[in-house]
Design a protein around this motif. Structure first.
Motif, mmCIF file in Angstrom:
data_model
loop_
_atom_site.group_PDB
_atom_site.id
_atom_site.type_symbol
_atom_site.label_atom_id
_atom_site.label_comp_id
_atom_site.label_asym_id
_atom_site.label_seq_id
_atom_site.Cartn_x
_atom_site.Cartn_y
_atom_site.Cartn_z
ATOM 1 N N LEU A 18 0.969 -1.088 -0.064
ATOM 2 C CA LEU A 18 -0.058 0.103 0.072
ATOM 3 C C LEU A 18 0.726 1.224 -0.055
ATOM 4 C CD1 LEU A 18 -3.157 0.705 2.091
ATOM 5 C CD2 LEU A 18 -1.326 2.663 1.577
ATOM 6 N N ILE A 19 0.997 1.773 -1.299
ATOM 7 C CA ILE A 19 1.936 3.135 -1.053
ATOM 8 C C ILE A 19 1.184 4.297 -1.044
ATOM 9 C CG2 ILE A 19 3.484 4.263 -2.670
ATOM 10 C CD1 ILE A 19 3.479 1.694 -4.524
ATOM 11 N N GLU A 20 1.729 5.184 0.098
ATOM 12 C CA GLU A 20 1.088 6.286 0.325
ATOM 13 C C GLU A 20 1.132 7.280 -0.990
ATOM 14 O OE1 GLU A 20 -0.714 8.180 2.287
ATOM 15 O OE2 GLU A 20 -1.136 6.526 3.703
ATOM 16 N N LYS A 21 -0.090 8.333 -0.545
ATOM 17 C CA LYS A 21 -0.250 9.120 -1.768
ATOM 18 C C LYS A 21 0.646 10.369 -1.442
ATOM 19 C CE LYS A 21 -1.477 12.533 0.273
ATOM 20 N NZ LYS A 21 -0.803 13.832 0.773
ATOM 21 N N PRO A 22 1.163 11.093 -2.420
ATOM 22 C CA PRO A 22 1.324 10.675 -3.937
ATOM 23 C C PRO A 22 2.174 9.271 -4.156
ATOM 24 C CG PRO A 22 2.345 12.978 -3.663
ATOM 25 C CD PRO A 22 2.143 12.283 -2.413
ATOM 26 N N ILE A 23 1.764 8.637 -4.986
ATOM 27 C CA ILE A 23 2.076 7.241 -5.293
ATOM 28 C C ILE A 23 3.699 7.372 -5.635
ATOM 29 C CG2 ILE A 23 0.175 5.912 -5.581
ATOM 30 C CD1 ILE A 23 1.245 5.692 -8.419
ATOM 31 N N ALA A 24 4.035 8.286 -6.240
ATOM 32 C CA ALA A 24 5.511 8.708 -6.613
ATOM 33 C C ALA A 24 5.886 10.120 -6.886
ATOM 34 C CB ALA A 24 5.682 7.687 -7.988
ATOM 35 N N ALA A 25 7.108 10.397 -7.107
ATOM 36 C CA ALA A 25 7.403 11.650 -7.259
ATOM 37 C C ALA A 25 7.315 12.156 -8.609
ATOM 38 C CB ALA A 25 9.070 11.944 -7.058
ATOM 39 N N SER A 26 7.040 11.071 -9.706
ATOM 40 C CA SER A 26 7.017 11.337 -11.261
ATOM 41 C C SER A 26 6.122 10.578 -11.809
ATOM 42 C CB SER A 26 8.435 11.323 -11.805
ATOM 43 O OG SER A 26 8.792 10.368 -11.967
ATOM 44 N N LEU A 27 5.713 10.912 -12.817
ATOM 45 C CA LEU A 27 4.910 9.928 -13.750
ATOM 46 C C LEU A 27 5.748 8.856 -14.166
ATOM 47 C CD1 LEU A 27 2.537 12.283 -15.805
ATOM 48 C CD2 LEU A 27 2.184 11.548 -13.774
ATOM 49 N N SER A 28 6.800 8.988 -14.575
ATOM 50 C CA SER A 28 7.928 7.654 -14.721
ATOM 51 C C SER A 28 7.914 6.698 -13.818
ATOM 52 C CB SER A 28 8.980 8.442 -15.784
ATOM 53 O OG SER A 28 9.685 8.864 -14.840
ATOM 54 N N GLU A 29 8.296 7.136 -12.421
ATOM 55 C CA GLU A 29 8.127 6.397 -11.568
ATOM 56 C C GLU A 29 6.990 5.441 -11.388
ATOM 57 O OE1 GLU A 29 11.583 8.664 -8.585
ATOM 58 O OE2 GLU A 29 9.439 8.252 -7.831
ATOM 59 N N SER A 30 5.865 6.388 -11.531
ATOM 60 C CA SER A 30 4.354 5.754 -11.247
ATOM 61 C C SER A 30 4.266 4.551 -12.264
ATOM 62 C CB SER A 30 3.335 6.739 -11.701
ATOM 63 O OG SER A 30 3.712 7.917 -10.802
ATOM 64 N N ASP A 31 4.723 4.937 -13.676
ATOM 65 C CA ASP A 31 4.751 3.717 -14.699
ATOM 66 C C ASP A 31 5.521 2.573 -14.232
ATOM 67 O OD1 ASP A 31 3.067 5.051 -16.368
ATOM 68 O OD2 ASP A 31 4.369 6.214 -17.212
ATOM 69 N N GLU A 32 6.538 2.932 -13.742
ATOM 70 C CA GLU A 32 7.558 1.879 -13.357
ATOM 71 C C GLU A 32 6.889 0.914 -12.211
ATOM 72 O OE1 GLU A 32 10.902 2.946 -11.266
ATOM 73 O OE2 GLU A 32 11.785 0.964 -11.166
ATOM 74 N N LEU A 33 6.219 1.456 -11.213
ATOM 75 C CA LEU A 33 5.470 0.873 -10.013
ATOM 76 C C LEU A 33 4.276 -0.116 -10.578
ATOM 77 C CD1 LEU A 33 5.480 3.531 -7.563
ATOM 78 C CD2 LEU A 33 6.987 1.748 -7.410
ATOM 79 N N ILE A 34 3.944 0.641 -11.548
ATOM 80 C CA ILE A 34 2.379 -0.105 -12.205
ATOM 81 C C ILE A 34 3.095 -1.368 -12.842
ATOM 82 C CG2 ILE A 34 0.777 -0.080 -14.088
ATOM 83 C CD1 ILE A 34 0.441 2.938 -13.313
ATOM 84 N N HIS A 35 4.111 -1.140 -13.543
ATOM 85 C CA HIS A 35 4.889 -2.242 -14.446
ATOM 86 C C HIS A 35 5.556 -3.332 -13.329
ATOM 87 C CE1 HIS A 35 7.212 -4.480 -17.129
ATOM 88 N NE2 HIS A 35 8.365 -4.347 -16.270
ATOM 89 N N LEU A 36 6.071 -2.866 -12.225
ATOM 90 C CA LEU A 36 6.593 -3.890 -11.435
ATOM 91 C C LEU A 36 5.591 -4.739 -10.718
ATOM 92 C CD1 LEU A 36 9.541 -1.488 -9.728
ATOM 93 C CD2 LEU A 36 9.687 -3.890 -11.135
ATOM 94 N N ALA A 37 4.440 -4.064 -10.246
ATOM 95 C CA ALA A 37 3.360 -4.752 -9.635
ATOM 96 C C ALA A 37 2.681 -5.920 -10.608
ATOM 97 C CB ALA A 37 2.073 -3.812 -9.327
ATOM 98 N N ALA A 38 2.730 -5.627 -11.941
ATOM 99 C CA ALA A 38 2.162 -6.689 -12.754
ATOM 100 C C ALA A 38 3.346 -7.698 -12.905
ATOM 101 C CB ALA A 38 1.872 -6.121 -13.967
ATOM 102 N N GLN A 39 4.528 -7.268 -13.058
ATOM 103 C CA GLN A 39 5.472 -8.164 -13.408
ATOM 104 C C GLN A 39 5.679 -9.366 -12.148
ATOM 105 O OE1 GLN A 39 9.265 -6.118 -13.432
ATOM 106 N NE2 GLN A 39 10.682 -8.183 -13.700
ATOM 107 N N HIS A 40 5.552 -8.863 -11.014
ATOM 108 C CA HIS A 40 5.549 -9.655 -9.639
ATOM 109 C C HIS A 40 4.434 -10.166 -9.208
ATOM 110 C CE1 HIS A 40 9.994 -8.801 -9.714
ATOM 111 N NE2 HIS A 40 9.796 -7.430 -9.531
#
Ligand SMILES: NC(=O)c1ccc[n+]([C@@H]2O[C@H](COP(=O)([O-])OP(=O)(O)OC[C@H]3O[C@@H](n4cnc5c(N)ncnc54)[C@H](O)[C@@H]3O)[C@@H](O)[C@H]2O)c1
Length: 338
Positions: A99-121
């Motif tokens: 559960l990642i506190e808001k804002p989920i990341a400092a940038s949109l590219s980091e957010s994309d990476e988190l979305i990708h990692l969640a799917a990958q794992h």
């Protein structure tokens, strides 16, 4: 994992992480199948103090937590936003749901990476947009039809916390997330103004969002107010709905068509007032309970990382609109006393 105990940890035992530890502990005391196994903070004194308060172990790093408790199932990430993605990456790679506190990341590219990692794992990953779990908002969701105009105020008295970010990313992002989830239409135009008052960052902001649907939302957020206000009001055909986040109250004013065509002028319009019954609950309690449920059932969390990214995208666009307006009216020179 249906009836299995879920082992949770809290990473970042600061002002808000402490509340996550408190509520996980409360859920365990209420016989939820959850166990608070540890709190992690690079400030080990802080970790020790919160661990002692809520009866779990303290760790100075995620690596130490994972080497001691290989069976960590889930964790809250409540470190400063700039560190969210590094901590989330470690935890998800080790098979921990987050559960990642808001804002989920400092940038949109980091957010994309988190979305990708969640799917990958194949991890359950929830964005910490707390107000979605406010019983007043949950009670309003089924009432939303076609919102066309919002007026939202989130005003706080000054306190020297979260001053490393603009008030838009600190406070307004809560309402951006709620309004976007109600309107369900892309944003077409953003006009905004904001000012630093007591800190070097934006302390007060007002934005006018126009959506493709034609809906207009006016949001004001301040951390330099003399009073605390948390209100969202909106109009939709034949209805006005007023939500008080703090009091957890909803009031619905509807025009009673009384057999007449809706919109037909009447000298004596009948207004019905309805107060939906709301069962009050601490929003964080509802949020963590829902996260644990998603972890146990392997179900989509109520607020996904994609929605967390959407709120961040809107907040960053509001900040950009504020800066654009500021440069147009030369706010810098006004500040310098020119
Ligand atoms: N949902 C909400 O309403 C809400 C409210 C407040 C804060 N927040 C969010 O929660 C997060 C934390 O905010 P806060 O006010 O508690 O901050 P804080 O500064 O009080 O606490 C952060 C803690 O994280 C620790 N830390 C820093 N880097 C770390 C790392 N790599 N590993 C472990 N610990 C680390 C720090 O030592 C500190 O104790 C932020 O993202 C903030 O936006 C959300």
């Amino acid at each position: 994992m249906k009836s299995q105990l879920i082992n949770v940890a809290v990473v970042g035992a600061g002002a808000f992480g402490r509340h996550h530890a408190r509520v996980y502990r409360q859920l365990a005391d209420e016989a939820e199948a959850v166990r608070l196994i540890g709190v992690v903070d690079t400030n080990t004194e802080r970790a020790d103090s919160v661990a002692r308060e809520f009866g779990c172990r303290a760790f100075g790093s995620v690596e130490n937590l994972l080497s001691t408790y290989g069976e960590t199932n889930a964790a809250t990430i409540a470190v400063p936003t700039v560190h969210h993605s590094a901590v989330a990456r470690n935890l998800m790679a080790a098979g921990v749901d987050v559960l990642i506190e808001k804002p989920i990341a400092a940038s949109l590219s980091e957010s994309d990476e988190l979305i990708h990692l969640a799917a990958q794992h194949a991890r359950i990953a929830q964005a910490g947009h707390l107000e979605r779990f406010n019983p007043a908002i949950r009670g309003t969701v089924p009432l939303v039809t076609e919102p066309m105009f919002f007026e939202v105020h989130r005003l706080s008295v000054f306190s020297p916390r979260s001053l490393d970010v603009d008030v838009v990313l600190d406070l307004m992002i809560h309402d951006l997330d709620v309004v976007i989830s109600f309107v369900k239409s892309p944003i077409r135009e953003i006009r905004a103004v904001g000012l630093p008052i007591l800190s070097p960052k934006i302390d007060i902001a007002n934005v006018r969002l126009e959506f493709e649907s034609g809906c207009v939302a006016n949001l004001t957020a301040s951390r330099v107010s003399t009073e605390r206000v948390r209100k969202l009001r909106f109009f939709q055909p034949q209805q006005y709905i007023s939500v008080d986040y703090s009091r957890q109250e909803v009031l619905v004013f509807s025009i009673d068509a009384d057999g007449k065509n809706p919109g037909t002028p009447s000298a004596n319009p009948q207004i019905k007032v309805f107060k939906p019954p709301i069962v009050t609950e601490e929003p964080l309690h509802a949020e963590l309970k829902s996260f644990i449920h998603a972890v146990r059932e392997r179900s989509e969390p109520i607020v996904s990382l994609v929605e967390g990214k959407r709120a961040l995208e809107a907040a960053l666009a509001v900040v950009a609109a504020i800066n654009q307006h500021g440069s147009k009216v030369r706010l810098d020179s006004l500040h310098a006393g020119d």
